[in-house]
Design an enzyme around this catalytic site. Structure first.
Site, PDB file in Angstrom:
ATOM      1  N   LYS A 179       0.830  -1.226   0.000  1.00 26.87           N
ATOM      2  CA  LYS A 179       0.000   0.000   0.000  1.00 26.87           C
ATOM      3  C   LYS A 179       0.856   1.264   0.000  1.00 26.87           C
ATOM      4  CE  LYS A 179      -2.293  -0.235   3.845  1.00 26.87           C
ATOM      5  NZ  LYS A 179      -1.790  -1.415   4.525  1.00 26.87           N
ATOM      6  N   ARG A 228      -8.952   1.430  10.149  1.00 25.50           N
ATOM      7  CA  ARG A 228      -8.547   0.040  10.288  1.00 25.50           C
ATOM      8  C   ARG A 228      -9.621  -0.771  11.003  1.00 25.50           C
ATOM      9  NH1 ARG A 228      -2.911   0.515   9.634  1.00 25.50           N
ATOM     10  NH2 ARG A 228      -1.560  -1.129  10.258  1.00 25.50           N
ATOM     11  N   ARG A 284      11.397  -7.506   4.135  1.00 21.48           N
ATOM     12  CA  ARG A 284      11.419  -6.053   3.889  1.00 21.48           C
ATOM     13  C   ARG A 284      12.473  -5.374   4.760  1.00 21.48           C
ATOM     14  NH1 ARG A 284       5.926  -2.648   4.363  1.00 21.48           N
ATOM     15  NH2 ARG A 284       6.095  -3.076   6.587  1.00 21.48           N
ATOM     16  N   ARG A 297      12.296  -3.291  10.391  1.00 22.35           N
ATOM     17  CA  ARG A 297      11.384  -2.679  11.367  1.00 22.35           C
ATOM     18  C   ARG A 297      11.023  -3.700  12.432  1.00 22.35           C
ATOM     19  NH1 ARG A 297       6.522  -0.152   7.885  1.00 22.35           N
ATOM     20  NH2 ARG A 297       5.387  -1.181   9.541  1.00 22.35           N
ATOM     21  N   ARG A 335       0.236  -8.935  13.734  1.00 22.57           N
ATOM     22  CA  ARG A 335      -0.324  -7.882  12.874  1.00 22.57           C
ATOM     23  C   ARG A 335      -1.323  -8.445  11.873  1.00 22.57           C
ATOM     24  NH1 ARG A 335       4.592  -5.244  10.115  1.00 22.57           N
ATOM     25  NH2 ARG A 335       3.200  -3.663   9.311  1.00 22.57           N
TER      26      ARG A 335
HETATM   27  P1  AMP Z   1       1.249   0.406   9.366  1.00 21.75           P
HETATM   28  O1  AMP Z   1       2.532   1.019   8.951  1.00 21.75           O
HETATM   29  O2  AMP Z   1       0.055   1.035   8.713  1.00 21.75           O
HETATM   30  O3  AMP Z   1       1.251  -1.100   9.235  1.00 21.75           O
HETATM   31  O4  AMP Z   1       1.053   0.732  10.933  1.00 21.75           O
HETATM   32  C1  AMP Z   1       2.022   0.339  11.879  1.00 21.75           C
HETATM   33  C2  AMP Z   1       1.360   0.199  13.229  1.00 21.75           C
HETATM   34  O5  AMP Z   1       0.801   1.463  13.657  1.00 21.75           O
HETATM   35  C3  AMP Z   1       0.206  -0.796  13.311  1.00 21.75           C
HETATM   36  O6  AMP Z   1       0.648  -2.138  13.475  1.00 21.75           O
HETATM   37  C4  AMP Z   1      -0.545  -0.271  14.534  1.00 21.75           C
HETATM   38  O7  AMP Z   1       0.112  -0.614  15.731  1.00 21.75           O
HETATM   39  C5  AMP Z   1      -0.424   1.242  14.367  1.00 21.75           C
HETATM   40  N1  AMP Z   1      -1.528   1.807  13.553  1.00 21.75           N
HETATM   41  C6  AMP Z   1      -1.413   2.509  12.403  1.00 21.75           C
HETATM   42  N2  AMP Z   1      -2.606   2.901  11.936  1.00 21.75           N
HETATM   43  C7  AMP Z   1      -3.523   2.425  12.806  1.00 21.75           C
HETATM   44  C8  AMP Z   1      -4.945   2.475  12.873  1.00 21.75           C
HETATM   45  N3  AMP Z   1      -5.675   3.100  11.929  1.00 21.75           N
HETATM   46  N4  AMP Z   1      -5.555   1.876  13.927  1.00 21.75           N
HETATM   47  C9  AMP Z   1      -4.846   1.266  14.901  1.00 21.75           C
HETATM   48  N5  AMP Z   1      -3.512   1.155  14.889  1.00 21.75           N
HETATM   49  C10 AMP Z   1      -2.837   1.732  13.857  1.00 21.75           C
END
Ligand code: AMP
Length: 243
Positions: free
Chosen positions: A39, A118, A157, A190, A201
Protein backbone atom coordinates in the site's frame (compact mmCIF):
# COMPACT_ATOMS: atom_id res chain seq x y z
CA UNK A 1 1.59 30.81 -7.10
CA UNK A 2 -1.37 31.46 -4.81
CA UNK A 3 -2.17 27.78 -4.51
CA UNK A 4 1.28 26.75 -3.41
CA UNK A 5 2.73 26.28 0.03
CA UNK A 6 -0.54 26.90 1.78
CA UNK A 7 -1.01 23.56 3.36
CA UNK A 8 0.59 21.41 5.98
CA UNK A 9 0.71 17.84 4.72
CA UNK A 10 2.22 14.76 6.30
CA UNK A 11 5.12 12.91 4.81
CA UNK A 12 6.49 9.95 6.75
CA UNK A 13 4.49 11.25 9.70
CA UNK A 14 6.08 14.72 9.69
CA UNK A 15 4.36 17.98 8.75
CA UNK A 16 5.61 19.42 5.46
CA UNK A 17 4.46 22.21 3.16
CA UNK A 18 2.93 21.34 -0.19
CA UNK A 19 4.65 23.28 -2.93
CA UNK A 20 2.99 21.70 -5.96
CA UNK A 21 0.08 23.39 -7.75
CA UNK A 22 -3.29 21.89 -6.84
CA UNK A 23 -4.48 19.11 -9.20
CA UNK A 24 -7.48 19.62 -11.50
CA UNK A 25 -9.37 16.89 -9.65
CA UNK A 26 -8.89 16.30 -5.95
CA UNK A 27 -9.19 12.55 -5.29
CA UNK A 28 -10.45 11.39 -1.89
CA UNK A 29 -9.24 7.84 -1.41
CA UNK A 30 -8.81 5.22 1.28
CA UNK A 31 -6.22 2.48 0.77
CA UNK A 32 -6.99 -0.88 2.38
CA UNK A 33 -4.91 -4.04 2.50
CA UNK A 34 -2.98 -6.21 4.94
CA UNK A 35 0.44 -4.98 6.08
CA UNK A 36 2.98 -5.91 3.41
CA UNK A 37 0.69 -5.82 0.35
CA UNK A 38 2.52 -2.74 -0.89
CA UNK A 39 0.00 0.00 0.00
CA UNK A 40 2.77 2.43 0.96
CA UNK A 41 4.50 2.04 -2.41
CA UNK A 42 1.20 2.43 -4.28
CA UNK A 43 0.42 5.52 -2.20
CA UNK A 44 3.74 7.05 -3.33
CA UNK A 45 2.92 6.33 -7.01
CA UNK A 46 -0.59 7.72 -6.55
CA UNK A 47 0.73 10.86 -4.85
CA UNK A 48 2.97 11.56 -7.84
CA UNK A 49 0.22 10.84 -10.36
CA UNK A 50 -2.79 12.44 -8.67
CA UNK A 51 -1.13 15.11 -6.54
CA UNK A 52 -3.15 13.96 -3.51
CA UNK A 53 -1.72 14.23 0.00
CA UNK A 54 -0.85 10.94 1.70
CA UNK A 55 -1.66 10.51 5.35
CA UNK A 56 -0.28 7.31 6.84
CA UNK A 57 -1.20 6.83 10.50
CA UNK A 58 1.54 4.18 10.79
CA UNK A 59 4.10 6.77 9.64
CA UNK A 60 2.82 9.26 12.22
CA UNK A 61 3.29 6.66 14.97
CA UNK A 62 6.74 5.70 13.69
CA UNK A 63 7.77 9.37 13.67
CA UNK A 64 6.62 9.67 17.30
CA UNK A 65 8.70 6.61 18.20
CA UNK A 66 11.91 8.56 17.71
CA UNK A 67 10.72 11.21 20.20
CA UNK A 68 11.83 11.34 23.84
CA UNK A 69 9.19 9.22 25.63
CA UNK A 70 8.63 11.75 28.43
CA UNK A 71 7.60 14.30 25.77
CA UNK A 72 4.79 12.03 24.55
CA UNK A 73 1.21 12.16 25.89
CA UNK A 74 0.07 9.11 27.90
CA UNK A 75 -2.12 8.11 24.92
CA UNK A 76 0.88 8.28 22.60
CA UNK A 77 3.00 6.23 25.03
CA UNK A 78 0.28 3.53 25.03
CA UNK A 79 0.20 3.73 21.24
CA UNK A 80 3.96 3.09 21.08
CA UNK A 81 3.58 -0.02 23.23
CA UNK A 82 0.76 -1.40 21.07
CA UNK A 83 2.70 -0.71 17.90
CA UNK A 84 5.83 -2.43 19.18
CA UNK A 85 3.78 -5.56 19.92
CA UNK A 86 2.15 -5.45 16.49
CA UNK A 87 -1.26 -4.68 18.03
CA UNK A 88 -3.69 -2.00 16.90
CA UNK A 89 -3.57 1.35 18.67
CA UNK A 90 -6.87 2.28 20.37
CA UNK A 91 -9.56 3.73 18.11
CA UNK A 92 -9.84 6.93 20.20
CA UNK A 93 -6.11 7.72 19.87
CA UNK A 94 -6.07 7.11 16.12
CA UNK A 95 -9.28 9.07 15.49
CA UNK A 96 -7.92 12.05 17.52
CA UNK A 97 -4.70 11.88 15.55
CA UNK A 98 -6.54 12.11 12.21
CA UNK A 99 -8.88 14.82 13.52
CA UNK A 100 -5.84 16.91 14.51
CA UNK A 101 -4.80 16.66 10.85
CA UNK A 102 -8.13 17.81 9.34
CA UNK A 103 -6.17 20.29 7.19
CA UNK A 104 -4.94 17.27 5.28
CA UNK A 105 -8.52 16.31 4.39
CA UNK A 106 -9.62 19.80 3.36
CA UNK A 107 -6.50 20.96 1.52
CA UNK A 108 -7.94 20.95 -1.99
CA UNK A 109 -5.14 18.60 -3.10
CA UNK A 110 -7.24 15.53 -2.28
CA UNK A 111 -6.03 12.83 0.07
CA UNK A 112 -5.06 9.20 0.35
CA UNK A 113 -5.55 7.64 3.73
CA UNK A 114 -3.07 4.81 4.15
CA UNK A 115 -3.59 2.59 7.21
CA UNK A 116 -6.71 4.45 8.36
CA UNK A 117 -9.46 3.46 8.94
CA UNK A 118 -8.55 0.04 10.29
CA UNK A 119 -11.77 -0.82 12.14
CA UNK A 120 -15.45 -0.25 11.38
CA UNK A 121 -15.57 2.17 14.34
CA UNK A 122 -12.77 4.25 12.77
CA UNK A 123 -14.59 4.13 9.40
CA UNK A 124 -17.75 5.48 11.01
CA UNK A 125 -15.74 8.25 12.70
CA UNK A 126 -14.17 9.13 9.34
CA UNK A 127 -17.58 9.22 7.69
CA UNK A 128 -18.75 11.63 10.41
CA UNK A 129 -15.68 13.86 9.94
CA UNK A 130 -16.05 13.93 6.14
CA UNK A 131 -19.77 14.58 6.10
CA UNK A 132 -19.18 17.49 8.50
CA UNK A 133 -16.67 18.86 5.98
CA UNK A 134 -18.92 18.22 2.96
CA UNK A 135 -16.43 15.76 1.44
CA UNK A 136 -17.29 12.41 -0.18
CA UNK A 137 -14.90 9.51 -0.69
CA UNK A 138 -14.28 8.68 -4.36
CA UNK A 139 -13.14 5.10 -3.79
CA UNK A 140 -11.67 2.62 -1.35
CA UNK A 141 -8.82 0.74 -3.01
CA UNK A 142 -8.52 -2.71 -1.46
CA UNK A 143 -5.17 -4.38 -2.22
CA UNK A 144 -5.42 -8.17 -1.91
CA UNK A 145 -2.69 -10.81 -1.74
CA UNK A 146 -2.52 -14.47 -0.54
CA UNK A 147 -1.34 -14.67 3.08
CA UNK A 148 1.86 -16.69 2.35
CA UNK A 149 2.95 -14.00 -0.07
CA UNK A 150 2.28 -11.30 2.54
CA UNK A 151 4.52 -13.07 5.08
CA UNK A 152 7.30 -13.46 2.50
CA UNK A 153 7.13 -9.78 1.59
CA UNK A 154 7.09 -8.53 5.17
CA UNK A 155 9.82 -10.71 6.63
CA UNK A 156 12.23 -9.76 3.83
CA UNK A 157 11.42 -6.05 3.89
CA UNK A 158 14.16 -3.63 4.94
CA UNK A 159 13.55 0.07 5.59
CA UNK A 160 16.00 2.95 5.23
CA UNK A 161 16.72 4.82 8.48
CA UNK A 162 17.25 8.02 6.53
CA UNK A 163 14.75 8.31 3.66
CA UNK A 164 12.28 5.58 4.83
CA UNK A 165 12.47 3.96 1.37
CA UNK A 166 12.20 0.17 1.31
CA UNK A 167 14.08 -2.73 -0.22
CA UNK A 168 13.53 -6.48 -0.09
CA UNK A 169 16.25 -9.06 0.51
CA UNK A 170 14.84 -11.34 -2.22
CA UNK A 171 12.50 -9.38 -4.50
CA UNK A 172 14.30 -6.03 -4.59
CA UNK A 173 17.77 -6.43 -3.05
CA UNK A 174 19.90 -3.31 -2.61
CA UNK A 175 23.09 -3.06 -4.71
CA UNK A 176 25.14 -3.15 -1.51
CA UNK A 177 23.86 -5.25 1.38
CA UNK A 178 22.37 -3.15 4.17
CA UNK A 179 22.69 0.14 2.23
CA UNK A 180 19.79 2.08 0.67
CA UNK A 181 20.13 2.47 -3.13
CA UNK A 182 18.28 5.81 -3.08
CA UNK A 183 20.23 7.74 -0.44
CA UNK A 184 23.02 5.54 0.95
CA UNK A 185 21.30 5.36 4.36
CA UNK A 186 21.39 2.28 6.58
CA UNK A 187 18.73 -0.38 5.92
CA UNK A 188 17.15 -2.05 8.94
CA UNK A 189 14.33 -4.45 9.73
CA UNK A 190 11.38 -2.68 11.37
CA UNK A 191 10.56 -4.07 14.78
CA UNK A 192 7.06 -4.94 13.62
CA UNK A 193 8.45 -6.74 10.54
CA UNK A 194 9.99 -9.41 12.80
CA UNK A 195 8.23 -12.81 12.39
CA UNK A 196 6.51 -12.75 15.83
CA UNK A 197 5.04 -9.29 15.21
CA UNK A 198 4.03 -10.16 11.65
CA UNK A 199 1.76 -12.95 12.87
CA UNK A 200 0.08 -10.66 15.43
CA UNK A 201 -0.32 -7.88 12.87
CA UNK A 202 -1.90 -10.19 10.31
CA UNK A 203 -4.28 -11.56 12.91
CA UNK A 204 -5.20 -8.00 13.96
CA UNK A 205 -5.77 -7.17 10.30
CA UNK A 206 -7.98 -10.17 9.77
CA UNK A 207 -10.11 -9.55 12.85
CA UNK A 208 -10.50 -5.79 12.69
CA UNK A 209 -9.79 -4.63 9.19
CA UNK A 210 -11.27 -7.31 6.92
CA UNK A 211 -14.85 -6.35 7.91
CA UNK A 212 -14.10 -2.91 6.47
CA UNK A 213 -14.12 -4.34 2.96
CA UNK A 214 -17.73 -5.45 3.51
CA UNK A 215 -18.57 -2.05 5.05
CA UNK A 216 -17.31 -0.16 2.00
CA UNK A 217 -18.68 -2.68 -0.48
CA UNK A 218 -22.16 -1.98 0.87
CA UNK A 219 -21.56 1.71 0.15
CA UNK A 220 -20.50 0.92 -3.43
CA UNK A 221 -17.02 2.36 -2.82
CA UNK A 222 -14.87 -0.79 -2.77
CA UNK A 223 -12.44 -1.35 -5.64
CA UNK A 224 -10.46 -4.61 -5.33
CA UNK A 225 -6.92 -4.52 -6.70
CA UNK A 226 -4.87 -7.71 -7.13
CA UNK A 227 -1.55 -6.87 -5.42
CA UNK A 228 0.45 -9.65 -7.11
CA UNK A 229 3.18 -8.53 -9.50
CA UNK A 230 5.66 -5.67 -9.62
CA UNK A 231 4.79 -2.27 -8.11
CA UNK A 232 4.54 -0.86 -11.66
CA UNK A 233 2.12 -3.57 -12.76
CA UNK A 234 -0.04 -3.06 -9.68
CA UNK A 235 -0.05 0.69 -10.25
CA UNK A 236 -1.07 0.26 -13.90
CA UNK A 237 -3.98 -1.86 -12.70
CA UNK A 238 -4.92 0.74 -10.06
CA UNK A 239 -4.94 3.50 -12.67
CA UNK A 240 -7.18 1.46 -14.97
CA UNK A 241 -9.62 0.72 -12.17
CA UNK A 242 -9.72 4.35 -11.03
CA UNK A 243 -10.36 5.55 -14.56
P1 AMP B 1 1.25 0.41 9.37
O1 AMP B 1 2.53 1.02 8.95
O2 AMP B 1 0.06 1.04 8.71
O3 AMP B 1 1.25 -1.10 9.23
O4 AMP B 1 1.05 0.73 10.93
C1 AMP B 1 2.02 0.34 11.88
C2 AMP B 1 1.36 0.20 13.23
O5 AMP B 1 0.80 1.46 13.66
C3 AMP B 1 0.21 -0.80 13.31
O6 AMP B 1 0.65 -2.14 13.48
C4 AMP B 1 -0.54 -0.27 14.53
O7 AMP B 1 0.11 -0.61 15.73
C5 AMP B 1 -0.42 1.24 14.37
N1 AMP B 1 -1.53 1.81 13.55
C6 AMP B 1 -1.41 2.51 12.40
N2 AMP B 1 -2.61 2.90 11.94
C7 AMP B 1 -3.52 2.43 12.81
C8 AMP B 1 -4.94 2.47 12.87
N3 AMP B 1 -5.68 3.10 11.93
N4 AMP B 1 -5.55 1.88 13.93
C9 AMP B 1 -4.85 1.27 14.90
N5 AMP B 1 -3.51 1.16 14.89
C10 AMP B 1 -2.84 1.73 13.86
Amino acid sequence: MANQGVLQAWLYGKAVECTEPKPAKAYHLVLLGAPGVGKGTQAEYLTKKLGAVQLSTGDVFRAAKGTDESALSPAMQEAMKAMKAGLLVSDDTVIDLVRERTACLTSGYGFMLDGFPRTVHQAEALEGMLSGLGIKLDAVLNYTLPIDEVVKRLSGRRTCKQCKGTAHVVFNPPKQEGVCDKCGGELFQREDDQPASIRVRLQAYDESTSPLAAYYEKQGLLVNVNAEGTPEEIFAQTEKLLA
